[in-house]
Design a protein around this motif. Sequence first.
Motif, short mmCIF file in Angstrom:
data_model
loop_
_atom_site.label_atom_id
_atom_site.label_comp_id
_atom_site.label_asym_id
_atom_site.label_seq_id
_atom_site.Cartn_x
_atom_site.Cartn_y
_atom_site.Cartn_z
N ASN A 78 -85.25 72.32 17.05
CA ASN A 78 -86.05 72.71 18.21
C ASN A 78 -85.35 72.21 19.47
N PRO A 79 -84.25 72.89 19.84
CA PRO A 79 -83.40 72.38 20.93
C PRO A 79 -84.08 72.43 22.29
N LYS A 80 -83.84 71.40 23.07
CA LYS A 80 -84.36 71.33 24.44
C LYS A 80 -83.29 71.78 25.43
N ASN A 81 -82.02 71.53 25.06
CA ASN A 81 -80.91 71.88 25.93
C ASN A 81 -80.62 73.38 25.82
N LYS A 82 -80.62 74.08 26.96
CA LYS A 82 -80.43 75.53 26.96
C LYS A 82 -79.03 75.92 26.51
N LYS A 135 -78.90 75.64 22.78
CA LYS A 135 -79.70 76.72 22.21
C LYS A 135 -78.95 78.05 22.24
#
Length: 278
Positions: free
Chosen positions: A202-206, A209
């Motif tokens: 569940n990546p937070k960094n765009k 991602k």
Amino acid sequence: LLALTISWAIISVLVMMPIQHESLTLKEFLIRVWGMGDQWLWYMCTLVGIYILFPILKSTYDYSEKCFNYFVIICAVMTFGNRLICSVLTVAAHSLIDYPDVIRINVFNSFNPFQGIYWYDFVYFCGGGLIYKYVPRILEKLKKFTVISIIAIPIAMALLTIWGVYVSRLNAEVWDITWGGFDTLLTPVMVLSIFVVSLNYNPKNKIVKKTVEAVSKNTLGLYLIHELYIYPTLKFVRGIDVVRNIPGDILYATCIVLACMATIWLIKKIPVVRKLLV
């Protein structure tokens, strides 16, 4: 899939001819193209085989999941089970009578309907479909399953490495842990564990991602193209001592992926030709 496989077999041979400084006759060219199924494009050939039987598999699953499960279990026993028995026999024969080779036989003889190569891929294919329906249950206890998986991965890797060293010494040549490990029980353990760990993604960094998404959407293209970059460069890279280690392998693999992604981007810009990656 069949047309795609043959097309890339032709492309691969055409690309490799000047690299290998070869001039093939039409007969030699066709033989080389046909042989790609046992070399670079084995995965595509396996997919063709799977999808030939896919209507039967799907109909069976829809009609009777028990029958479908029966097929998967029998296929697993006759492939992974056969390999496990052979491994046990290898250790026993080497220990008791100093037998100097790895035993690779069809233990079930004529009673084995899954004779031939890559039948174990049906277990991976069908197993992937079966495990997916259990995702909601896994998510309910994701933390517990993740811990188990994180522990299982290095243990399976270590055991497979130990087996690889054992076989390498037995045969007096390096055992290919990739090709040789597909039908061992340790590989599906790692595959299943990686699947469970991936459910935490569940990546937070765009940037991360988008990078993962781009690579994930082009895995077929990466598979079809990567050997065309690896083959002419691997020998050169192996000659550089400073990169002959794990960090060097990661750097080399990253460069191959980037080169493949650039090629995929270019191919997708060309009308008609872009269908080679669909």
